[in-house]
Design a protein around this motif. Structure first.
Motif, PDB file in Angstrom:
ATOM      1  N   HIS A 192      15.241  10.899  -7.292  1.00  0.00           N
ATOM      2  CA  HIS A 192      13.803  10.180  -7.562  1.00  0.00           C
ATOM      3  C   HIS A 192      12.965  10.741  -7.009  1.00  0.00           C
ATOM      4  CE1 HIS A 192      16.296   6.609  -9.241  1.00  0.00           C
ATOM      5  NE2 HIS A 192      16.937   6.761  -8.298  1.00  0.00           N
ATOM      6  N   ARG A 193      11.829  10.978  -7.657  1.00  0.00           N
ATOM      7  CA  ARG A 193      10.457  11.310  -6.834  1.00  0.00           C
ATOM      8  C   ARG A 193      10.123  10.244  -6.089  1.00  0.00           C
ATOM      9  NH1 ARG A 193       9.975  16.243  -7.444  1.00  0.00           N
ATOM     10  NH2 ARG A 193      10.132  17.210  -9.491  1.00  0.00           N
ATOM     11  N   VAL A 194       9.562  10.477  -4.855  1.00  0.00           N
ATOM     12  CA  VAL A 194       9.008   9.386  -3.805  1.00  0.00           C
ATOM     13  C   VAL A 194       8.146   8.635  -4.802  1.00  0.00           C
ATOM     14  CG1 VAL A 194       7.774   9.044  -1.859  1.00  0.00           C
ATOM     15  CG2 VAL A 194       9.445  10.851  -1.818  1.00  0.00           C
ATOM     16  N   ALA A 195       7.155   9.157  -5.553  1.00  0.00           N
ATOM     17  CA  ALA A 195       6.381   8.224  -6.288  1.00  0.00           C
ATOM     18  C   ALA A 195       6.858   7.480  -7.434  1.00  0.00           C
ATOM     19  CB  ALA A 195       5.060   9.274  -6.934  1.00  0.00           C
ATOM     20  N   GLU A 196       8.083   7.591  -7.659  1.00  0.00           N
ATOM     21  CA  GLU A 196       8.884   6.853  -8.672  1.00  0.00           C
ATOM     22  C   GLU A 196       9.526   5.629  -8.024  1.00  0.00           C
ATOM     23  OE1 GLU A 196      11.160   9.492 -10.846  1.00  0.00           O
ATOM     24  OE2 GLU A 196       9.451  10.401 -11.849  1.00  0.00           O
ATOM     25  N   LEU A 197      10.263   6.045  -6.668  1.00  0.00           N
ATOM     26  CA  LEU A 197      11.048   5.113  -6.234  1.00  0.00           C
ATOM     27  C   LEU A 197      10.515   4.395  -5.217  1.00  0.00           C
ATOM     28  CD1 LEU A 197      14.002   4.253  -5.835  1.00  0.00           C
ATOM     29  CD2 LEU A 197      14.459   6.031  -4.055  1.00  0.00           C
ATOM     30  N   LEU A 198       9.327   4.626  -4.685  1.00  0.00           N
ATOM     31  CA  LEU A 198       8.524   3.774  -3.399  1.00  0.00           C
ATOM     32  C   LEU A 198       8.489   2.555  -4.247  1.00  0.00           C
ATOM     33  CD1 LEU A 198       8.000   3.842  -0.568  1.00  0.00           C
ATOM     34  CD2 LEU A 198       5.717   5.087  -1.196  1.00  0.00           C
ATOM     35  N   PRO A 199       7.909   2.418  -5.336  1.00  0.00           N
ATOM     36  CA  PRO A 199       7.384   1.089  -5.938  1.00  0.00           C
ATOM     37  C   PRO A 199       8.422   0.053  -5.982  1.00  0.00           C
ATOM     38  CG  PRO A 199       6.279   2.772  -7.041  1.00  0.00           C
ATOM     39  CD  PRO A 199       7.177   3.544  -6.319  1.00  0.00           C
ATOM     40  N   VAL A 200       9.698   0.724  -6.276  1.00  0.00           N
ATOM     41  CA  VAL A 200      10.858  -0.103  -6.238  1.00  0.00           C
ATOM     42  C   VAL A 200      11.202  -0.592  -4.711  1.00  0.00           C
ATOM     43  CG1 VAL A 200      13.435  -0.056  -6.770  1.00  0.00           C
ATOM     44  CG2 VAL A 200      11.944   0.987  -8.323  1.00  0.00           C
ATOM     45  N   LEU A 201      11.430   0.296  -3.974  1.00  0.00           N
ATOM     46  CA  LEU A 201      11.650   0.006  -2.649  1.00  0.00           C
ATOM     47  C   LEU A 201      10.505  -0.977  -2.054  1.00  0.00           C
ATOM     48  CD1 LEU A 201      12.464   3.322  -0.978  1.00  0.00           C
ATOM     49  CD2 LEU A 201      13.959   1.705  -2.049  1.00  0.00           C
ATOM     50  N   THR A 202       9.421  -1.035  -2.249  1.00  0.00           N
ATOM     51  CA  THR A 202       8.416  -1.726  -1.909  1.00  0.00           C
ATOM     52  C   THR A 202       8.711  -3.151  -2.412  1.00  0.00           C
ATOM     53  OG1 THR A 202       6.875   0.044  -1.903  1.00  0.00           O
ATOM     54  CG2 THR A 202       5.913  -2.209  -2.154  1.00  0.00           C
ATOM     55  N   HIS A 203       8.740  -3.290  -3.748  1.00  0.00           N
ATOM     56  CA  HIS A 203       9.322  -4.538  -4.351  1.00  0.00           C
ATOM     57  C   HIS A 203      10.621  -5.375  -3.655  1.00  0.00           C
ATOM     58  CE1 HIS A 203       9.913  -7.750  -7.243  1.00  0.00           C
ATOM     59  NE2 HIS A 203      10.890  -7.398  -7.385  1.00  0.00           N
ATOM     60  N   ARG A 204      11.434  -4.412  -3.455  1.00  0.00           N
ATOM     61  CA  ARG A 204      12.501  -4.780  -2.633  1.00  0.00           C
ATOM     62  C   ARG A 204      12.428  -5.309  -1.208  1.00  0.00           C
ATOM     63  NH1 ARG A 204      17.909  -3.292  -4.636  1.00  0.00           N
ATOM     64  NH2 ARG A 204      17.685  -3.241  -7.048  1.00  0.00           N
ATOM     65  N   ALA A 205      11.309  -4.702  -0.650  1.00  0.00           N
ATOM     66  CA  ALA A 205      11.204  -5.013   0.875  1.00  0.00           C
ATOM     67  C   ALA A 205      10.161  -5.998   0.986  1.00  0.00           C
ATOM     68  CB  ALA A 205      10.922  -3.552   1.669  1.00  0.00           C
ATOM     69  N   THR A 206       9.324  -6.376   0.194  1.00  0.00           N
ATOM     70  CA  THR A 206       8.375  -7.260   0.272  1.00  0.00           C
ATOM     71  C   THR A 206       9.028  -8.748   0.168  1.00  0.00           C
ATOM     72  OG1 THR A 206       6.827  -5.994  -0.659  1.00  0.00           O
ATOM     73  CG2 THR A 206       6.043  -8.164  -0.539  1.00  0.00           C
ATOM     74  N   PRO A 207       8.772  -9.467   1.226  1.00  0.00           N
ATOM     75  CA  PRO A 207       9.428 -10.796   1.175  1.00  0.00           C
ATOM     76  C   PRO A 207       8.711 -11.736   0.094  1.00  0.00           C
ATOM     77  CG  PRO A 207       8.277 -10.344   3.214  1.00  0.00           C
ATOM     78  CD  PRO A 207       8.128  -9.141   2.519  1.00  0.00           C
TER      79      PRO A 207
ATOM     80  N   GLY B 272       8.964  16.305  11.629  1.00  0.00           N
ATOM     81  CA  GLY B 272       7.614  15.690  11.371  1.00  0.00           C
ATOM     82  C   GLY B 272       7.530  15.601   9.953  1.00  0.00           C
ATOM     83  N   GLY B 273       6.452  14.766   9.633  1.00  0.00           N
ATOM     84  CA  GLY B 273       5.984  14.703   8.417  1.00  0.00           C
ATOM     85  C   GLY B 273       6.108  13.468   7.596  1.00  0.00           C
ATOM     86  N   HIS B 274       5.810  13.216   6.387  1.00  0.00           N
ATOM     87  CA  HIS B 274       5.762  11.959   5.763  1.00  0.00           C
ATOM     88  C   HIS B 274       6.421  12.467   3.970  1.00  0.00           C
ATOM     89  CE1 HIS B 274       4.445   7.979   4.589  1.00  0.00           C
ATOM     90  NE2 HIS B 274       3.700   8.581   3.652  1.00  0.00           N
ATOM     91  N   PRO B 275       7.039  11.537   3.694  1.00  0.00           N
ATOM     92  CA  PRO B 275       7.520  11.836   2.266  1.00  0.00           C
ATOM     93  C   PRO B 275       6.336  12.181   1.318  1.00  0.00           C
ATOM     94  CG  PRO B 275       8.811  10.047   3.155  1.00  0.00           C
ATOM     95  CD  PRO B 275       7.816  10.221   3.903  1.00  0.00           C
ATOM     96  N   ALA B 276       6.060  13.197   0.727  1.00  0.00           N
ATOM     97  CA  ALA B 276       5.205  13.611  -0.334  1.00  0.00           C
ATOM     98  C   ALA B 276       5.479  12.824  -1.549  1.00  0.00           C
ATOM     99  CB  ALA B 276       5.149  14.994  -0.410  1.00  0.00           C
TER     100      ALA B 276
ATOM    101  N   ALA C  40       0.900  -1.189   0.127  1.00  0.00           N
ATOM    102  CA  ALA C  40       0.135  -0.040  -0.145  1.00  0.00           C
ATOM    103  C   ALA C  40       0.799   1.401  -0.006  1.00  0.00           C
ATOM    104  CB  ALA C  40      -0.958  -0.048   1.204  1.00  0.00           C
ATOM    105  N   GLY C  41       2.068   1.336   0.050  1.00  0.00           N
ATOM    106  CA  GLY C  41       3.088   2.114   0.105  1.00  0.00           C
ATOM    107  C   GLY C  41       3.935   2.275   1.389  1.00  0.00           C
ATOM    108  N   ALA C  42       4.329   3.436   1.754  1.00  0.00           N
ATOM    109  CA  ALA C  42       5.175   3.860   2.983  1.00  0.00           C
ATOM    110  C   ALA C  42       4.425   3.712   4.217  1.00  0.00           C
ATOM    111  CB  ALA C  42       6.186   4.869   2.855  1.00  0.00           C
ATOM    112  N   SER C  43       4.895   3.199   5.335  1.00  0.00           N
ATOM    113  CA  SER C  43       4.406   3.444   6.562  1.00  0.00           C
ATOM    114  C   SER C  43       4.852   4.973   7.074  1.00  0.00           C
ATOM    115  CB  SER C  43       4.799   2.444   7.601  1.00  0.00           C
ATOM    116  OG  SER C  43       6.112   2.678   7.895  1.00  0.00           O
ATOM    117  N   ALA C  44       4.103   5.371   8.008  1.00  0.00           N
ATOM    118  CA  ALA C  44       4.692   6.557   8.449  1.00  0.00           C
ATOM    119  C   ALA C  44       6.124   6.602   8.724  1.00  0.00           C
ATOM    120  CB  ALA C  44       3.881   7.149   9.584  1.00  0.00           C
ATOM    121  N   THR C  45       6.936   7.757   8.718  1.00  0.00           N
ATOM    122  CA  THR C  45       8.385   7.759   9.149  1.00  0.00           C
ATOM    123  C   THR C  45       8.160   8.227  10.837  1.00  0.00           C
ATOM    124  OG1 THR C  45       8.312   9.926   8.594  1.00  0.00           O
ATOM    125  CG2 THR C  45       9.075   8.222   6.946  1.00  0.00           C
TER     126      THR C  45
END
Length: 194
Positions: A171-186, A146-150, A58-63
């Protein structure tokens, strides 16, 4: 365009200055370049360190804010960094360190200063990928704690970056986040594939 560095909490800066003024703290630090620095050393560029503990489909959890990092400068270059952490009694010095992230942070900050849009620099750690990024937040007036990556914020992976992710490429967060999600998902277990 100049970066808008958020002000560090005064107690965090005081704790770093106290540690730098303590011969015991500097001598016991595992930072040879800090122990052998010729001339005065000063803490500069306080950056809030945020941690992204979980990335889901679903995306990034809160930081969460983990501390403030100061580059320790001697003459014309950063020789180490100092990190502070929040304790029940307030901000406290945590440790000195050195390594590749010091020069990489300096390089990414210089790179960010040449961009047309103003940003507020922060650090974003992704422990699940052993990754540290310079997080360039688009709201320069925001509280750095505070805050969350926009989606439009930029992330600049610092070297050494995980395999397949280029260091120092914004990288825009919207572009890099899917790559990180794929890498971090077992990956699913073999028994769960059927």
């Amino acid at each position: 365009m100049p970066l808008h560095v958020p002000p560090a909490p005064a107690p965090a800066l005081r704790s770093v200055l106290t540690a730098l003024g303590s011969p015991t703290a500097v001598r016991e630090a595992r930072t040879p370049s800090l122990r052998t620095a010729q001339g005065p050393v000063t803490p500069e560029l306080p950056l809030p360190v945020h941690v992204l503990d979980e990335i889901t489909t679903a995306g990034a959890s809160a930081t969460r804010l983990a501390g403030w990092r100061f580059l320790i400068r001697c003459q014309d270059r950063a020789v180490a960094a100092a990190e502070t952490r929040l304790t029940p009694d307030g901000w406290a010095f945590s440790h000195f360190f050195e390594g590749p992230y010091i020069a990489s942070t300096e390089r990414a900050l210089r790179q960010a200063e040449t961009m047309q849009q103003p940003y507020q620099p922060r650090l974003l750690s992704v422990p699940g990928l052993y990754m540290l990024t310079l997080w360039l937040h688009g709201d320069c007036t925001a509280d750095g704690a505070g805050g969350h990556p926009a989606a439009t914020d930029l992330l600049v992976p610092l070297a050494p970056a995980p395999p397949g992710i280029a260091a120092h490429r914004p990288h825009r967060v919207a572009e890099l986040l899917p790559v990180l999600t794929h890498r971090a998902t077992p990956a699913p277990l073999l028994g769960q594939l059927a």
